[in-house]
Design an enzyme around this catalytic site. Structure first.
Site, mmCIF file in Angstrom:
data_model
loop_
_atom_site.group_PDB
_atom_site.id
_atom_site.type_symbol
_atom_site.label_atom_id
_atom_site.label_comp_id
_atom_site.label_asym_id
_atom_site.label_seq_id
_atom_site.Cartn_x
_atom_site.Cartn_y
_atom_site.Cartn_z
ATOM 1 N NE ARG A 19 -3.583 1.524 3.295
ATOM 2 C CZ ARG A 19 -2.761 3.163 3.603
ATOM 3 N NH1 ARG A 19 -1.383 2.916 4.118
ATOM 4 N NH2 ARG A 19 -3.827 4.241 4.473
ATOM 5 N NE ARG A 70 9.870 -21.544 2.009
ATOM 6 C CZ ARG A 70 10.382 -20.259 2.637
ATOM 7 N NH1 ARG A 70 11.336 -19.690 1.600
ATOM 8 N NH2 ARG A 70 9.743 -20.201 3.348
ATOM 9 C CB ILE A 125 8.463 -14.565 11.296
ATOM 10 C CG1 ILE A 125 8.713 -15.934 10.482
ATOM 11 C CG2 ILE A 125 7.255 -14.543 9.952
ATOM 12 C CD1 ILE A 125 7.966 -16.548 10.633
ATOM 13 C CG ASP A 126 13.465 -16.895 9.112
ATOM 14 O OD1 ASP A 126 12.837 -17.241 10.273
ATOM 15 O OD2 ASP A 126 13.501 -17.293 8.530
ATOM 16 C CG HIS A 248 3.448 -22.429 8.723
ATOM 17 N ND1 HIS A 248 4.239 -23.512 8.616
ATOM 18 C CD2 HIS A 248 4.293 -21.800 7.745
ATOM 19 C CE1 HIS A 248 5.120 -24.406 7.981
ATOM 20 N NE2 HIS A 248 5.297 -22.686 7.101
HETATM 21 O O1 F6P Z 1 11.530 -17.560 7.353
HETATM 22 C C1 F6P Z 1 10.733 -18.280 7.472
HETATM 23 C C2 F6P Z 1 10.253 -19.085 7.773
HETATM 24 O O2 F6P Z 1 8.597 -18.877 8.383
HETATM 25 C C3 F6P Z 1 11.040 -20.028 8.957
HETATM 26 O O3 F6P Z 1 11.119 -19.608 10.267
HETATM 27 C C4 F6P Z 1 10.129 -21.461 8.574
HETATM 28 O O4 F6P Z 1 11.467 -22.597 8.732
HETATM 29 C C5 F6P Z 1 9.967 -21.484 6.929
HETATM 30 O O5 F6P Z 1 9.865 -20.135 6.727
HETATM 31 C C6 F6P Z 1 9.004 -22.253 6.253
HETATM 32 O O6 F6P Z 1 9.436 -21.967 5.203
HETATM 33 P P1 F6P Z 1 7.994 -22.723 4.339
HETATM 34 O O7 F6P Z 1 6.312 -22.305 4.638
HETATM 35 O O8 F6P Z 1 8.470 -23.426 3.096
HETATM 36 O O9 F6P Z 1 7.635 -23.984 5.099
#
Ligand code: F6P
Length: 317
Positions: A19, A70, A125-126, A248
Site C-alpha cells: 500500500r 518458493r 519473521i526470522d 506457521h
Molecule cells: O523464513 C521464514 C520461515 O517461516 C521460517 O521461519 C521457516 O523455517 C520457514 O519459513 C518455513 O518455510 P515454509 O513456509 O516453506 O514451510
C-alpha cells in the site's frame, strides 16, 4: 521512472508495504504493477496492475495480496533470463522486492547480473537480514508466538507441567529469544548457543524438589525438535512434559502497529531510492533512521547478541 513492479514474500506488514509503495508511487506519477506468486510469477509473466484503490483496506491484513511461492526455478539461469525478458516486455523501470534472504538474493542477481534496477525491503519473521535491526514481520511473529505462549502458561500453571514450545526462525534464534524474554520463560534453546540438556534437567529437578511447579522452555526450530527435547526432559527428570509446535501461525495474523509503521516507512523510502536511481540496495532502519545497505551485505549471515538476551532471561527467571 514511469513504471515499477512489486514482488513479495508473506509475513506481517507486507500488505501495508505494498500500500505504501503504491500510494507513494502514484503521488510521484509512477505506475505500479504487482508480480503474482513471487519469482515464479516473474518467470511466467504474471502481473496485475495496482492503482491507489486496489490497495484500500489491506493495511491490517496478514499474508500478501500478491500471493507468493518458493521458486526453485529462479536458481536456473535460463529461467532468470525469462524473468528479465518479462520485466523488459512489461516496460518495468524498477523492481521492489519485499522478502527475506532468499528473495533479496534474487534481487541481487537481477541487479548485478542483468542490470535491472532493484531495491529490497527486508521482510522475514526470522529477522536474519544482515545489517537490519528489525525486518518487517518479525515483530508480528514474536507477538503471535507470545500470545500463544501466554495461553500455554495458563494451562501449564494450572496442571503444574513442563511445556516445551517450538518456535520458527529457520537458523536464527530471534523469535525464540524475544518470546522467552517477553514471556518470562525459564529456558531458551537457540542455534547460536551451545546447550547442556543435563544441566537444565538437573536444575529442573532441584527446582521441583523445592516446590517449583511449572516450566516453559522455548526451542528454536533451528536448534532442535521440540518433541525430542520434551522426551529427553521426561526421561531425565521423570516429570510430565508436553510439547507445542507453534508452526506457521507465526507468519500470519494482523500486523502489529510496529510492523505497519515500518511498512509505511520502508515502502515510501524504497520508491524514493528507485527514483534516485539507487539499485542493488535494501532499505534498513538504524537507530530509528532510514538508511540503505548493499544487498551483497544484507544477504550475508547475521550475528545476534545472544549473550545479552540470555543473561537477562536468566536473571529474570
Ligand atoms: O523464513 C521464514 C520461515 O517461516 C521460517 O521461519 C521457516 O523455517 C520457514 O519459513 C518455513 O518455510 P515454509 O513456509 O516453506 O514451510
Amino acid at each position: 521512472m514511469e513504471k515499477i513492479a512489486i514482488l513479495t514474500r508473506d509475513c506481517g506488514g507486507v500488505n501495508a508495504a505494498i500500500r505504501s509503495i503504491v500510494r507513494t508511487a502514484y503521488k510521484n506519477d509512477i505506475k505500479v504493477t504487482g508480480v503474482l506468486k513471487g519469482y515464479d510469477g516473474l518467470i511466467n509473466n504474471k502481473f496485475i496492475p495496482l492503482d491507489r484503490r486496489s490497495v484500500s483496506g489491506i493495511i491490517n491484513q496478514g499474508g500478501t495480496i500478491l500471493k507468493t511461492a518458493r521458486s526453485e526455478r529462479f536458481y536456473n539461469e535460463s529461467e532468470q533470463k525469462k524473468a528479465v525478458q518479462n520485466i523488459k516486455k512489461n516496460n518495468i523501470d524498477g523492481l521492489i522486492v519485499i522478502g527475506g534472504n532468499g528473495s533479496l538474493t534474487g534481487a541481487h542477481v537481477l541487479s548485478t547480473k542483468y542490470n535491472i534496477p532493484v531495491v529490497g525491503i527486508p521482510a522475514t519473521i526470522d529477522n536474519d537480514v544482515n545489517g537490519v535491526d528489525l525486518a518487517l514481520g518479525a515483530d508480528t511473529a514474536a507477538n503471535v508466538a507470545l500470545d500463544a505462549l501466554d495461553k500455554i502458561r495458563d494451562t501449564a500453571t494450572s496442571l503444574e507441567r513442563i511445556f516445551v514450545v517450538e518456535v520458527m526462525g529457520r537458523d536464527c534464534g530471534y523469535i525464540a529469544l524475544q518470546v522467552a524474554l517477553a514471556g518470562g520463560c525459564e529456558e531458551v534453546l537457540v542455534p547460536e548457543k551451545e546447550f547442556d540438556i543435563d544441566k537444565m534437567c538437573k536444575e529442573i529437578k532441584i527446582g521441583s524438589s523445592k516446590g517449583k511447579e511449572s516450566w516453559i522452555i522455548i526451542v528454536a526450530e533451528g536448534k532442535a525438535k521440540g518433541n525430542d527435547i520434551a522426551n529427553m526432559i521426561t526421561e531425565k527428570t521423570n516429570l510430565e512434559t508436553r510439547v507445542v509446535v507453534l508452526g506457521h501461525i507465526q507468519r500470519g495474523g494482523h500486523p502489529t502497529s510496529i510492523d505497519r509503521i515500518l511498512a509505511a516507512r520502508f515502502g515510501n523510502y524504497a520508491v524514493k531510492m528507485l527514483n534516485k536511481s539507487i539499485t542493488d540496495h535494501c532499505v534498513s532502519l538504524k537507530n530509528g533512521k532510514l538508511v540503505t545497505i548493499p544487498l551483497e551485505f544484507a544477504i550475508k549471515p547475521k550475528k545476534i547478541d545472544v549473550k545479552a538476551y540470555y543473561k537477562l532471561i536468566k536473571i529474570l527467571t
